[in-house]
Scaffold this motif. Structure first.
Motif, PDB file in Angstrom:
ATOM      1  N   ASP A 533       0.864  -1.308  -0.045  1.00 62.80           N
ATOM      2  CA  ASP A 533       0.015  -0.045  -0.130  1.00 62.80           C
ATOM      3  C   ASP A 533       0.808   1.285   0.002  1.00 62.80           C
ATOM      4  O   ASP A 533       1.183   1.737   1.192  1.00 62.80           O
ATOM      5  CB  ASP A 533      -0.870   0.028   1.358  1.00 62.80           C
ATOM      6  N   PRO A 534       1.236   1.911  -1.052  1.00 61.53           N
ATOM      7  CA  PRO A 534       2.260   2.934  -1.211  1.00 61.53           C
ATOM      8  C   PRO A 534       1.807   4.181  -0.438  1.00 61.53           C
ATOM      9  O   PRO A 534       2.557   4.832   0.015  1.00 61.53           O
ATOM     10  CB  PRO A 534       2.144   3.369  -2.607  1.00 61.53           C
ATOM     11  N   CYS A 535       0.427   4.340  -0.382  1.00 58.07           N
ATOM     12  CA  CYS A 535      -0.246   5.529   0.358  1.00 58.07           C
ATOM     13  C   CYS A 535       0.012   5.373   2.001  1.00 58.07           C
ATOM     14  O   CYS A 535      -0.114   6.442   2.426  1.00 58.07           O
ATOM     15  CB  CYS A 535      -1.656   5.720   0.114  1.00 58.07           C
ATOM     16  N   LEU A 536       0.367   4.359   2.300  1.00 58.96           N
ATOM     17  CA  LEU A 536       0.672   4.114   3.849  1.00 58.96           C
ATOM     18  C   LEU A 536       2.127   4.170   4.041  1.00 58.96           C
ATOM     19  O   LEU A 536       2.537   4.325   5.099  1.00 58.96           O
ATOM     20  CB  LEU A 536       0.244   2.773   4.361  1.00 58.96           C
ATOM     21  N   TYR A 537       2.850   4.390   3.094  1.00 62.79           N
ATOM     22  CA  TYR A 537       4.452   4.113   3.156  1.00 62.79           C
ATOM     23  C   TYR A 537       4.953   5.319   3.875  1.00 62.79           C
ATOM     24  O   TYR A 537       4.802   6.541   3.703  1.00 62.79           O
ATOM     25  CB  TYR A 537       5.277   4.088   1.714  1.00 62.79           C
ATOM     26  N   GLY A 538       5.819   4.909   4.988  1.00 64.51           N
ATOM     27  CA  GLY A 538       6.492   6.056   5.982  1.00 64.51           C
ATOM     28  C   GLY A 538       5.464   6.363   7.094  1.00 64.51           C
ATOM     29  O   GLY A 538       5.888   7.106   8.050  1.00 64.51           O
ATOM     30  N   ARG A 539       4.415   5.927   7.137  1.00 64.26           N
ATOM     31  CA  ARG A 539       3.526   6.390   8.177  1.00 64.26           C
ATOM     32  C   ARG A 539       3.637   5.346   9.258  1.00 64.26           C
ATOM     33  O   ARG A 539       3.655   4.104   8.954  1.00 64.26           O
ATOM     34  CB  ARG A 539       1.982   6.515   7.676  1.00 64.26           C
ATOM     35  N   ILE A 616      -1.960  -6.101   6.279  1.00 63.00           N
ATOM     36  CA  ILE A 616      -2.443  -5.045   5.259  1.00 63.00           C
ATOM     37  C   ILE A 616      -2.326  -5.569   3.774  1.00 63.00           C
ATOM     38  O   ILE A 616      -1.410  -6.119   3.389  1.00 63.00           O
ATOM     39  CB  ILE A 616      -1.761  -3.858   5.629  1.00 63.00           C
ATOM     40  N   ALA A 617      -3.510  -5.158   3.068  1.00 63.97           N
ATOM     41  CA  ALA A 617      -3.456  -5.748   1.654  1.00 63.97           C
ATOM     42  C   ALA A 617      -3.742  -4.619   0.593  1.00 63.97           C
ATOM     43  O   ALA A 617      -3.870  -3.455   1.153  1.00 63.97           O
ATOM     44  CB  ALA A 617      -4.635  -6.647   1.305  1.00 63.97           C
ATOM     45  N   ARG A 618      -3.567  -4.597  -0.741  1.00 62.61           N
ATOM     46  CA  ARG A 618      -3.849  -3.655  -1.710  1.00 62.61           C
ATOM     47  C   ARG A 618      -5.060  -2.943  -1.408  1.00 62.61           C
ATOM     48  O   ARG A 618      -5.996  -3.473  -1.176  1.00 62.61           O
ATOM     49  CB  ARG A 618      -3.592  -4.082  -3.018  1.00 62.61           C
ATOM     50  N   PRO A 619      -4.978  -1.601  -1.494  1.00 58.92           N
ATOM     51  CA  PRO A 619      -6.168  -0.808  -1.339  1.00 58.92           C
ATOM     52  C   PRO A 619      -7.239  -1.288  -2.087  1.00 58.92           C
ATOM     53  O   PRO A 619      -8.410  -1.017  -1.745  1.00 58.92           O
ATOM     54  CB  PRO A 619      -5.590   0.675  -1.548  1.00 58.92           C
ATOM     55  N   SER A 620      -6.911  -1.412  -3.374  1.00 62.92           N
ATOM     56  CA  SER A 620      -8.145  -1.911  -4.466  1.00 62.92           C
ATOM     57  C   SER A 620      -8.776  -2.962  -4.039  1.00 62.92           C
ATOM     58  O   SER A 620      -9.970  -3.103  -4.532  1.00 62.92           O
ATOM     59  CB  SER A 620      -7.498  -2.026  -5.737  1.00 62.92           C
ATOM     60  N   ARG A 621      -8.464  -3.889  -2.969  1.00 65.35           N
ATOM     61  CA  ARG A 621      -9.221  -5.177  -2.821  1.00 65.35           C
ATOM     62  C   ARG A 621     -10.335  -4.765  -1.998  1.00 65.35           C
ATOM     63  O   ARG A 621     -11.004  -5.597  -1.705  1.00 65.35           O
ATOM     64  CB  ARG A 621      -8.062  -6.079  -2.007  1.00 65.35           C
ATOM     65  N   CYS A 622     -10.284  -3.370  -1.380  1.00 67.02           N
ATOM     66  CA  CYS A 622     -11.207  -2.919  -0.343  1.00 67.02           C
ATOM     67  C   CYS A 622     -12.011  -1.808  -1.254  1.00 67.02           C
ATOM     68  O   CYS A 622     -12.913  -1.133  -0.498  1.00 67.02           O
ATOM     69  CB  CYS A 622     -10.473  -2.655   0.818  1.00 67.02           C
ATOM     70  N   ASN A 623     -11.872  -1.541  -2.533  1.00 63.80           N
ATOM     71  CA  ASN A 623     -12.252  -0.404  -3.145  1.00 63.80           C
ATOM     72  C   ASN A 623     -11.883   0.898  -2.659  1.00 63.80           C
ATOM     73  O   ASN A 623     -12.366   1.830  -2.994  1.00 63.80           O
ATOM     74  CB  ASN A 623     -13.800  -0.608  -3.171  1.00 63.80           C
ATOM     75  N   PHE A 624     -10.650   0.800  -2.084  1.00 67.99           N
ATOM     76  CA  PHE A 624     -10.311   2.200  -1.443  1.00 67.99           C
ATOM     77  C   PHE A 624      -9.183   2.608  -2.997  1.00 67.99           C
ATOM     78  O   PHE A 624      -8.901   1.593  -3.690  1.00 67.99           O
ATOM     79  CB  PHE A 624      -9.058   1.927  -0.415  1.00 67.99           C
ATOM     80  N   THR A 625      -8.746   3.781  -2.925  1.00 65.88           N
ATOM     81  CA  THR A 625      -8.167   4.396  -3.978  1.00 65.88           C
ATOM     82  C   THR A 625      -6.627   4.707  -3.392  1.00 65.88           C
ATOM     83  O   THR A 625      -6.657   5.448  -2.301  1.00 65.88           O
ATOM     84  CB  THR A 625      -8.756   5.525  -4.510  1.00 65.88           C
ATOM     85  N   CYS A 626      -5.733   4.400  -4.095  1.00 66.55           N
ATOM     86  CA  CYS A 626      -4.321   5.012  -3.930  1.00 66.55           C
ATOM     87  C   CYS A 626      -3.619   5.295  -5.173  1.00 66.55           C
ATOM     88  O   CYS A 626      -3.378   4.318  -6.163  1.00 66.55           O
ATOM     89  CB  CYS A 626      -3.357   3.892  -3.022  1.00 66.55           C
ATOM     90  N   LEU A 627      -3.753   6.278  -5.625  1.00 72.00           N
ATOM     91  CA  LEU A 627      -2.972   6.681  -6.894  1.00 72.00           C
ATOM     92  C   LEU A 627      -1.662   6.213  -7.190  1.00 72.00           C
ATOM     93  O   LEU A 627      -1.128   6.159  -8.441  1.00 72.00           O
ATOM     94  CB  LEU A 627      -3.117   8.374  -6.919  1.00 72.00           C
ATOM     95  N   GLU A 628      -0.802   5.715  -6.078  1.00 68.02           N
ATOM     96  CA  GLU A 628       0.413   5.313  -6.504  1.00 68.02           C
ATOM     97  C   GLU A 628       0.478   3.747  -6.429  1.00 68.02           C
ATOM     98  O   GLU A 628       1.467   3.185  -6.429  1.00 68.02           O
ATOM     99  CB  GLU A 628       1.576   5.654  -5.393  1.00 68.02           C
TER     100      GLU A 628
END
Length: 669
Positions: A533-539, A616-628
């Motif tokens: 999940d690139p949108c979580l990276y570093g958090r 923690i899985a890829r956002p798209s598998r929960c219909n979440f959006t991560c542009l990266e």
């Protein structure tokens, strides 16, 4: 012939713009050049070179952001570092650089070769340039420095992960320049920090939500990746058993490969199991793959387990009388003890890393400490990635232990902050904690040692732990003043004026949790370093024990110690290998009680709960959006541009500069 090569090198800047198509290569090619689509001149505002380049305006902005992360206050040093960064957008420099291999021969239109690697690249030119770098920047702070030292500690990590100056890293110009010259001959800098990349320079994107997949039903309190770097992990339950498990790839629809009847280690006879006690933690020696040594932290009951004998932490040395405490939930003061002991897998397999079972007999008892209360005593153990020391988290303190020969096979480090303090125990490394529950070192920044710290009445906190730091308890509960009742402070209270507290960097009030629960307790987590999940990276991720709150902390600016926190929603993937359960009327999965977080060798992050193991899985598998998200799951044909690290950029710039200086010295010398 060498004169011709030099003239061709400089004359290429005078070529018409359409010739750039022969020099700028798409990022899908093997040389790793940044994207150039051939339809624009790629003018760069940050870099002074404004001809056709291998960087478009977006990549130029990324370079500028990377430069900003260096945070260099000195103008001369900043100018030098900027020139190094901008070199990557030069057509010639980009064509010369080939992935990990360094320089190569380059042909223009296939008609002639105009540059080749010089056999004399390690001459006075390289030394002169190195001296310029040193003289200009030796005492200048450069965050995320691409000149990070290659000198390693006992755990194979940098000796000075928090250093930002060349002088701090290398001490002597000679050593720095010798390493630089050696590296130019191989085309890479072995002392570079390869983590300086695209992910570190972009502004944090908003998190739509966190997606989970359930891959196991067991209730585990601890997860540790196998030291061999494989896809195996060790999972422990509170009752005292530890299993070796195989972890399936994310999205593979696989579940944890674990055989319940075949534990790696069974300590159920030695462990006291109750609501607040049991097996707590596991840590592997940094050299486990060779010596088979590992360590367990657990509780025992002196009424039931032989050998459960140790000094009570409530004693006359700290003005505490156990007789005045009274029973706690039917448990007498110091009936329960905290134990740290060493075990081995060395005699159960020809190679420790291949062992499927460990010997349940202790090799060495490192610590036995009586506990005044029935719960709230922490107990996690970790090895410091930079120093190789063993850290033990206990209530009201963090202890650091060195391997030398006082506590069993161990001793107290001579540089511990209170080694000469007669009022404090010498093994204390930091203090002022209530009950640190789940700490971790950031895998990219070992100096970031971070803990979730449960509060008492009002506040749950997250602290960055520093050597010798005092985190306020029992004077403060997080940022709030704490006023304990006399019965809660048998050792007396500490005055506000006597301490210099370090306040939390993140946290939450109990009122933020469902008011029907009436309580809260933080479970510390990890800086997320997976690419799933690139949108979580570093958090930094952390949760509440009751599984109803999950937070992400974002440091801004990076390395500042200042965090913004956001409570984020979480869902279960529609294609989760094991389906999640839900409470009536709630869109959020019912994960039960959150015991711990876990991290595997891929840096994927797990949540260990009373209902199972969640990843923690890829956002798209929960219909979440991560542009990266395309960065996390690249295809063989992906051409998504990524910034070269500061290390590779410097290799590129220095190598070509030295080629120019070498040829010029030959022509004019």
């Amino acid at each position: 012939m060498r004169i011709v090569r030099v003239l061709l090198l400089f004359s290429v800047f005078l070529l018409p713009s359409h010739f750039s198509s022969y020099l700028c290569i798409n990022s899908s090619a093997s040389n790793g050049c940044l994207a150039y689509d051939g339809t624009e001149k790629c003018l760069l505002k940050f870099c002074s070179y404004n001809a056709s380049a291998c960087c478009d305006s977006a990549k130029g902005m990324h370079l500028q952001q990377l430069f900003q992360t260096f945070n260099i206050s000195n103008i001369a040093c900043a100018s030098l570092q900027k020139s190094v960064l901008c070199a990557i957008c030069d057509q010639i420099f980009a064509e010369l650089f080939k992935g990990e291999s360094g320089l190569r021969n380059v042909s223009a239109q296939g008609s002639f070769t105009f540059l080749e690697r010089s056999s004399r690249s390690q001459d006075n030119s390289s030394t002169e340039f190195c001296m310029k770098v040193w003289d200009t920047c030796e005492n200048i702070s450069i965050l995320n420095s691409p000149f990070a030292s290659s000198k390693k500690g006992r755990a194979g990590k940098q000796m000075c992960p928090s250093c930002s100056k060349l002088m701090d890293e290398w001490q002597l110009k000679k050593g720095f320049c010798e390493a630089l010259v050696r590296s130019l001959d191989t085309g890479e800098l072995p002392f570079c920090d390869e983590s300086v990349s695209h992910s570190k320079v972009e502004a944090p994107r908003p998190v739509d939500g966190l997606c989970l997949e359930k891959i196991g039903n067991g209730a585990y309190i601890n997860m540790v990746p196998h030291p061999d770097g494989s896809n195996h992990v060790f999972l422990s339950n509170q009752q005292g058993k530890t299993w070796l498990a195989n972890v399936p790839d994310e999205g593979s629809n696989g579940i944890l490969g674990i055989v319940e009847s075949e534990p790696f280690l069974d300590l159920t006879k030695e462990v006291a199991f109750d609501i607040g006690v049991g097996l707590i933690s596991m840590a592997f020696h940094p050299n486990f793959v060779n010596n088979g040594r590992f360590f367990m932290s657990f509780n025992c009951d002196k009424m039931k387990q032989p050998g459960c004998v140790g000094r009570c932490s409530c004693n006359t040395d700290v003005d505490c009388d156990p007789a005045k405490l009274g029973a706690d939930n039917g448990v007498q003061p110091c009936q329960y003890h905290s134990i740290v002991a060493e075990y081995t897998a060395n005699d159960t397999s020809s190679k420790p890393s291949l062992a499927k079972r460990a010997n349940s007999a202790e090799v060495t008892r490192i610590l036995t400490l009586g506990l005044p209360y029935s719960s709230g005593h922490a107990g996690q153990i970790l090895f410091g990635p930079a120093d190789g020391y063993l850290y033990l988290m206990i209530a009201d303190g963090v202890t650091e232990i060195n391997e030398l020969g006082l506590w069993g096979n161990y001793s107290i480090p001579k540089d511990n902050p209170y080694i000469a303090d007669k009022e404090l125990e010498p093994e204390i490394w930091a203090l002022g904690f209530h009950n640190p529950w789940r700490c971790s070192f950031d895998s990219e920044r070992p100096s970031y040692f971070i803990c979730g710290e449960p509060g008492q009445d009002h506040y749950e906190e997250v602290d960055i732990i520093r050597k010798g730091g005092n985190y306020g308890w029992r004077v403060y509960e997080g940022p709030l003043l704490f006023h304990p009742a006399p019965a809660e402070s048998p050792g007396g209270n500490t005055s506000i004026s006597s301490i210099n507290p370090i306040f939390p960097v993140m946290g939450y009030n109990h009122s933020e949790i469902d008011t029907n629960i009436g309580s809260a307790s933080i479970t510390g987590g990890y800086f997320y370093r997976s690419r799933i999940d690139p949108c979580l990276y570093g958090r930094y991720l952390y949760m509440d024990l009751y599984g109803v709150g999950l937070w992400a902390g974002t440091e801004n600016p990076e390395n500042s110690g200042k965090f913004n926190t956001t409570r984020i929603q979480f869902k279960c993937a529609h294609d989760s290998p094991i389906q999640c359960s839900y409470k009536a009327g709630s869109p959020q999965p019912d994960v039960g009680y959150v015991f711990s977080f876990g991290e595997d060798n891929k840096k994927d992050v797990y949540i260990l709960t009373s209902t199972g193991v969640y990843r923690i899985a890829r956002p798209s598998r929960c219909n979440f959006t991560c542009l990266e998200q395309h960065f996390a799951t690249p295809t063989p044909h992906s051409s998504s541009p990524k910034l070269l690290s500061g290390c590779k950029i410097i290799v590129l710039f220095l190598s070509v500069l030295l080629l120019i200086l070498d040829d010029m010295s030959y022509v004019y010398g």
